[in-house]
Motif scaffolding. Sequence first.
Motif, PDB file in Angstrom:
ATOM      1  N   ARG A 140      -2.859   8.024  -3.177  1.00 38.82           N
ATOM      2  CA  ARG A 140      -2.406   8.506  -4.480  1.00 38.82           C
ATOM      3  C   ARG A 140      -1.168   9.368  -4.332  1.00 38.82           C
ATOM      4  NH1 ARG A 140      -4.863  12.748  -7.517  1.00 38.82           N
ATOM      5  NH2 ARG A 140      -4.812  13.892  -5.541  1.00 38.82           N
ATOM      6  N   ASN A 141      -1.210  10.315  -3.394  1.00 38.63           N
ATOM      7  CA  ASN A 141      -0.089  11.234  -3.203  1.00 38.63           C
ATOM      8  C   ASN A 141       1.159  10.537  -2.670  1.00 38.63           C
ATOM      9  OD1 ASN A 141      -2.142  12.949  -3.889  1.00 38.63           O
ATOM     10  ND2 ASN A 141      -1.657  14.477  -2.340  1.00 38.63           N
ATOM     11  N   HIS A 142       0.950   9.447  -1.919  1.00 37.67           N
ATOM     12  CA  HIS A 142       2.113   8.707  -1.425  1.00 37.67           C
ATOM     13  C   HIS A 142       2.790   7.958  -2.571  1.00 37.67           C
ATOM     14  CE1 HIS A 142       4.666   6.358   1.273  1.00 37.67           C
ATOM     15  NE2 HIS A 142       4.337   5.301   0.536  1.00 37.67           N
ATOM     16  N   LEU A 143       1.985   7.260  -3.380  1.00 39.19           N
ATOM     17  CA  LEU A 143       2.555   6.512  -4.497  1.00 39.19           C
ATOM     18  C   LEU A 143       3.270   7.435  -5.474  1.00 39.19           C
ATOM     19  CD1 LEU A 143      -0.136   3.814  -5.418  1.00 39.19           C
ATOM     20  CD2 LEU A 143       2.177   3.407  -4.565  1.00 39.19           C
ATOM     21  N   LEU A 144       2.724   8.650  -5.659  1.00 42.19           N
ATOM     22  CA  LEU A 144       3.236   9.581  -6.676  1.00 42.19           C
ATOM     23  C   LEU A 144       3.547  10.947  -6.062  1.00 42.19           C
ATOM     24  CD1 LEU A 144       0.602   8.770  -9.446  1.00 42.19           C
ATOM     25  CD2 LEU A 144       2.830   7.708  -9.154  1.00 42.19           C
ATOM     26  N   PHE A 145       4.717  11.201  -5.481  1.00 45.15           N
ATOM     27  CA  PHE A 145       5.844  10.299  -5.421  1.00 45.15           C
ATOM     28  C   PHE A 145       6.482  10.380  -4.047  1.00 45.15           C
ATOM     29  CE2 PHE A 145       5.460  11.513  -9.863  1.00 45.15           C
ATOM     30  CZ  PHE A 145       5.477  10.270 -10.493  1.00 45.15           C
ATOM     31  N   PHE A 149      10.500   4.490  -2.726  1.00 44.91           N
ATOM     32  CA  PHE A 149      10.753   3.621  -3.880  1.00 44.91           C
ATOM     33  C   PHE A 149      10.339   4.308  -5.176  1.00 44.91           C
ATOM     34  CE2 PHE A 149       9.615   0.479  -7.040  1.00 44.91           C
ATOM     35  CZ  PHE A 149      10.627  -0.470  -6.953  1.00 44.91           C
ATOM     36  N   SER A 150       9.110   4.815  -5.217  1.00 44.95           N
ATOM     37  CA  SER A 150       8.621   5.436  -6.453  1.00 44.95           C
ATOM     38  C   SER A 150       9.371   6.739  -6.750  1.00 44.95           C
ATOM     39  CB  SER A 150       7.118   5.701  -6.365  1.00 44.95           C
ATOM     40  OG  SER A 150       6.816   6.611  -5.329  1.00 44.95           O
ATOM     41  N   PHE A 151       9.742   7.482  -5.720  1.00 44.39           N
ATOM     42  CA  PHE A 151      10.464   8.732  -5.967  1.00 44.39           C
ATOM     43  C   PHE A 151      11.857   8.450  -6.520  1.00 44.39           C
ATOM     44  CE2 PHE A 151      13.214  12.294  -4.619  1.00 44.39           C
ATOM     45  CZ  PHE A 151      12.596  13.296  -5.360  1.00 44.39           C
ATOM     46  N   GLY A 152      12.479   7.352  -6.078  1.00 40.99           N
ATOM     47  CA  GLY A 152      13.775   6.994  -6.617  1.00 40.99           C
ATOM     48  C   GLY A 152      13.700   6.741  -8.111  1.00 40.99           C
ATOM     49  N   VAL A 153      12.614   6.101  -8.545  1.00 44.45           N
ATOM     50  CA  VAL A 153      12.419   5.857  -9.976  1.00 44.45           C
ATOM     51  C   VAL A 153      12.161   7.172 -10.712  1.00 44.45           C
ATOM     52  CG1 VAL A 153      10.972   4.700 -11.694  1.00 44.45           C
ATOM     53  CG2 VAL A 153      11.523   3.525  -9.552  1.00 44.45           C
ATOM     54  N   ALA A 165      12.973  16.784  -9.921  1.00 48.31           N
ATOM     55  CA  ALA A 165      11.891  15.963  -9.387  1.00 48.31           C
ATOM     56  C   ALA A 165      11.505  16.415  -7.988  1.00 48.31           C
ATOM     57  CB  ALA A 165      12.300  14.501  -9.374  1.00 48.31           C
ATOM     58  N   THR A 166      10.225  16.313  -7.691  1.00 49.29           N
ATOM     59  CA  THR A 166       9.717  16.614  -6.351  1.00 49.29           C
ATOM     60  C   THR A 166       8.802  15.470  -5.924  1.00 49.29           C
ATOM     61  OG1 THR A 166       8.284  18.089  -5.054  1.00 49.29           O
ATOM     62  CG2 THR A 166       7.893  17.991  -7.426  1.00 49.29           C
ATOM     63  N   PRO A 167       8.798  15.109  -4.643  1.00 50.46           N
ATOM     64  CA  PRO A 167       7.917  14.034  -4.183  1.00 50.46           C
ATOM     65  C   PRO A 167       6.468  14.464  -4.012  1.00 50.46           C
ATOM     66  CG  PRO A 167       9.194  14.871  -2.351  1.00 50.46           C
ATOM     67  CD  PRO A 167       9.721  15.560  -3.572  1.00 50.46           C
ATOM     68  N   ASP A 168       6.180  15.736  -4.210  1.00 53.22           N
ATOM     69  CA  ASP A 168       4.829  16.248  -3.998  1.00 53.22           C
ATOM     70  C   ASP A 168       4.004  16.108  -5.282  1.00 53.22           C
ATOM     71  OD1 ASP A 168       2.844  17.880  -2.368  1.00 53.22           O
ATOM     72  OD2 ASP A 168       3.068  19.146  -4.146  1.00 53.22           O
ATOM     73  N   TRP A 169       2.849  15.443  -5.176  1.00 49.77           N
ATOM     74  CA  TRP A 169       1.999  15.194  -6.338  1.00 49.77           C
ATOM     75  C   TRP A 169       1.481  16.484  -6.956  1.00 49.77           C
ATOM     76  CZ3 TRP A 169       0.235  12.323 -10.157  1.00 49.77           C
ATOM     77  CH2 TRP A 169      -0.988  12.650 -10.741  1.00 49.77           C
ATOM     78  N   ILE A 197       4.436   6.717 -14.075  1.00 45.96           N
ATOM     79  CA  ILE A 197       3.183   6.431 -13.354  1.00 45.96           C
ATOM     80  C   ILE A 197       2.695   5.029 -13.686  1.00 45.96           C
ATOM     81  CG2 ILE A 197       0.735   7.041 -13.217  1.00 45.96           C
ATOM     82  CD1 ILE A 197       1.554   9.966 -13.570  1.00 45.96           C
ATOM     83  N   TYR A 198       2.719   4.689 -14.966  1.00 44.81           N
ATOM     84  CA  TYR A 198       2.233   3.379 -15.397  1.00 44.81           C
ATOM     85  C   TYR A 198       3.095   2.256 -14.831  1.00 44.81           C
ATOM     86  CZ  TYR A 198       0.230  -0.117 -18.538  1.00 44.81           C
ATOM     87  OH  TYR A 198      -0.416  -1.226 -19.063  1.00 44.81           O
ATOM     88  N   SER A 199       4.421   2.421 -14.855  1.00 44.94           N
ATOM     89  CA  SER A 199       5.322   1.386 -14.361  1.00 44.94           C
ATOM     90  C   SER A 199       5.177   1.195 -12.855  1.00 44.94           C
ATOM     91  CB  SER A 199       6.765   1.741 -14.705  1.00 44.94           C
ATOM     92  OG  SER A 199       6.969   1.719 -16.102  1.00 44.94           O
ATOM     93  N   ILE A 200       5.036   2.289 -12.127  1.00 42.34           N
ATOM     94  CA  ILE A 200       4.885   2.198 -10.675  1.00 42.34           C
ATOM     95  C   ILE A 200       3.579   1.495 -10.305  1.00 42.34           C
ATOM     96  CG2 ILE A 200       4.442   3.591  -8.611  1.00 42.34           C
ATOM     97  CD1 ILE A 200       6.545   5.554  -9.669  1.00 42.34           C
TER      98      ILE A 200
END
Length: 253
Positions: A140-145, A149-153, A165-169, A197-200
Amino acid sequence: MGSTHATRTSHLGIPWKATLAFLIVNGHWALPPARSENQVNVASYLTTIDLQDQEDDYEWRIGNNSSANYMTRQVYQELRGAHPTVSWSSAVWIKRGIPRQCFLTLLFVLNRCPTRDRMIGWGLQTPPTCLLCNLGIETRNHLLFACPFSFGVWNAIAARCSLAATPDWTSTLIRMQTLPIKSLTSQLSLWCWQATIYSIWTERNSRLHRNTFRSQDSLIKQIDLQIRNKISSLRPFSPRLSSSLLQLWFSTE
């Protein structure tokens, strides 16, 4: 029993519009023979009620409160019991939110989505790597964010809302639940966060089940269009709010 015709009866032989008077004959209850202990208890209770020549009336009683109107919310709360409000509720059940996105956000907050680390924990044989970047372990924490790829979005969408933005959930969730109340920027930020979140998650599932791939730019454009459509949908009910949100959204392009 879909008909509302006055003579329509149920399979039990009770008229559709039957009242309590239907079960009273010559001032006495005319009840069918009881076939269960519960029916015996009901029949016993009815014999304690004094019959009067008044129109039938009813009330809904929930706990110690009574009302002439039925309210699903009160029934649900009575059955569920009292629970304290969680700190993240304001980031999940957002005003004018899209239900499916709110619900998916709830699942991610509770870490209930079937990410690959959870699937492996269930004993399923599946590769552990992230379907979006093929680098880290899919959690979960990797996907968000944490995923590049997901962090770029998310980074591109967050910039449109004047968010850092931060990559930390955990940090992101805390930021979302502490946004200023009644701020137009906060409203946009929460919509964008949930839409991202939904798009990713949708992109992740498309790669897994359909073997179809979209770029970061494609997801960013999709989220942008969705936010525009969401804002435009408010115009018939609140033209001023819709105009203000559109102006704010376009100003950050």
